[in-house]
Design an enzyme around this catalytic site. Structure first.
Site, mmCIF file in Angstrom:
data_model
loop_
_atom_site.group_PDB
_atom_site.id
_atom_site.type_symbol
_atom_site.label_atom_id
_atom_site.label_comp_id
_atom_site.label_asym_id
_atom_site.label_seq_id
_atom_site.Cartn_x
_atom_site.Cartn_y
_atom_site.Cartn_z
ATOM 1 N N TYR A 106 0.816 -1.281 -0.084
ATOM 2 C CA TYR A 106 0.007 0.076 -0.023
ATOM 3 C C TYR A 106 0.804 1.321 -0.139
ATOM 4 O O TYR A 106 0.661 2.297 -1.047
ATOM 5 C CB TYR A 106 -1.074 0.023 1.303
ATOM 6 C CG TYR A 106 -1.871 1.277 1.301
ATOM 7 C CD1 TYR A 106 -2.846 1.260 0.249
ATOM 8 C CD2 TYR A 106 -1.574 2.142 2.209
ATOM 9 C CE1 TYR A 106 -3.699 2.274 0.823
ATOM 10 C CE2 TYR A 106 -2.479 3.225 2.262
ATOM 11 C CZ TYR A 106 -3.521 3.391 1.558
ATOM 12 O OH TYR A 106 -4.294 4.346 1.587
ATOM 13 N N LYS A 165 0.888 4.124 -3.054
ATOM 14 C CA LYS A 165 0.596 5.863 -2.695
ATOM 15 C C LYS A 165 1.952 6.566 -2.892
ATOM 16 O O LYS A 165 1.728 7.687 -3.247
ATOM 17 C CB LYS A 165 0.245 5.916 -1.389
ATOM 18 C CG LYS A 165 -1.292 5.236 -0.715
ATOM 19 C CD LYS A 165 -2.243 5.921 -1.917
ATOM 20 C CE LYS A 165 -3.681 5.466 -1.674
ATOM 21 N NZ LYS A 165 -4.627 6.209 -2.329
#
Length: 311
Positions: free
Chosen positions: A154, A158
């Site tokens: 994750y 990002k």
């Protein structure tokens, strides 16, 4: 497609990932309250009935599908007359799994939504944004700047959004299209309720309790209510354009740190990455695992010495 029609002079906004209980849903409501023509999207538009009842246009959109994006662009073009003032790339996928336990197919799925979906949306809607000299709002995360332990996939996705947005801002600047990156902190959202159990044989089985706490960390630590977060994001988007040196104080911010713990992490990026490393180590309690492993190694060494003496 919605039967709603945009008014003359009314600004428009398209938001991805507007499923109820999430950030996109709250942002749609906030833009609507500010008087904009809002187009909310989700993979299954039937879940957006409450937004439609409020006079918000709703469309079907899967950001991982080129066909779906093309269909959405066609509908948005008809709804807005070929202009788009704001594109909010909010659709996202959480992925909390230790780096050494990651499944490659799951990583690809995370990047398909969090990264490639953003890129595909910007490419598809750039002509509409140029027509309106619009603003792209990419929802990133503090995890792009901080070692959000057990969230490597994750965090990487990002981080990719942040780097992409930096280049995108410069490339679209000649066309009058601007880019804001929202460095989102802890915010109340249904997306964070997706739990991934530890895989069998994981290196982190001795600290399964820490891993369980990490799964819901964003919902239990200085978590900002979703409407409050949406209000701040929308207010920043609607602030006036001012020279870049004054932008952080008097106008729309290119980098908007918002949500729980955002100030702390922002300060960490200024003081040095070592601050973030130390903070993450302490917050997520990995010293417990180190102590456990050190004790196991010590026991093994003592056992080996005992065996040597008996030989």
């Amino acid at each position: 497609m919605s039967e709603l029609a945009i008014r003359s002079g009314q600004k428009s906004v398209l938001i991805t990932g507007c499923t109820p209980g999430g950030i996109g849903h709250a942002i749609a409501e906030e833009f609507h309250a500010k008087g904009l023509f809002v187009i909310a999207s989700a993979r299954r538009p039937e879940v957006l009935k409450d937004l439609a009842a409020k006079g918000i246009a709703t469309v079907s959109l899967d950001v991982t599908s080129q066909e779906s994006i093309a269909q959405c662009k066609e509908e948005v073009t008809k709804l807005t007359g070929g202009r788009l003032d704001f594109l909010v790339n909010n659709a996202g996928r959480t992925h909390t799994v230790p780096a050494t336990d990651l499944d490659i197919d799951e990583i690809r799925a995370t990047f398909e939504t969090n990264v490639f979906g953003v890129m595909a949306m910007c490419k598809a809607f750039v002509s509409l944004l140029i027509n309106a000299r619009g603003l792209i709002i990419n929802i990133a995360s503090l995890s792009a700047a901080s070692p959000y332990i057990f969230g490597s996939s994750y965090c990487a996705s990002k981080g990719a959004v942040v780097s992409y947005s930096r280049c995108l801002r410069q490339e679209l600047r000649p066309f009058g299209v601007r880019v804001t990156v929202v460095m989102a902190g802890t915010v109340r959202s249904n997306i964070a309720n997706t739990v991934h159990p530890l895989v069998e044989g994981s290196l982190y089985e001795p600290v399964a309790d820490l891993y369980a706490k990490r799964q819901v960390y964003s919902q239990n630590n200085k978590t900002m209510d979703t409407p409050a977060f949406a209000r701040q994001v929308v207010n920043n988007a609607l602030r006036p354009e001012v020279p870049i040196l004054l932008r952080a104080w008097f106008g729309r911010r290119d980098w908007f740190w918002c949500g729980g713990m955002s100030t702390i992490v922002w300060l960490g990026t200024i003081l040095g990455e070592w601050i973030l490393d130390v903070g993450a180590w302490r917050v997520f309690g990995l010293q417990k695992l180190k102590d456990y492993l050190d004790a196991k190694r010590k026991q093994k060494a003592l056992a080996a010495k005992a065996d040597e003496k008996t030989e």
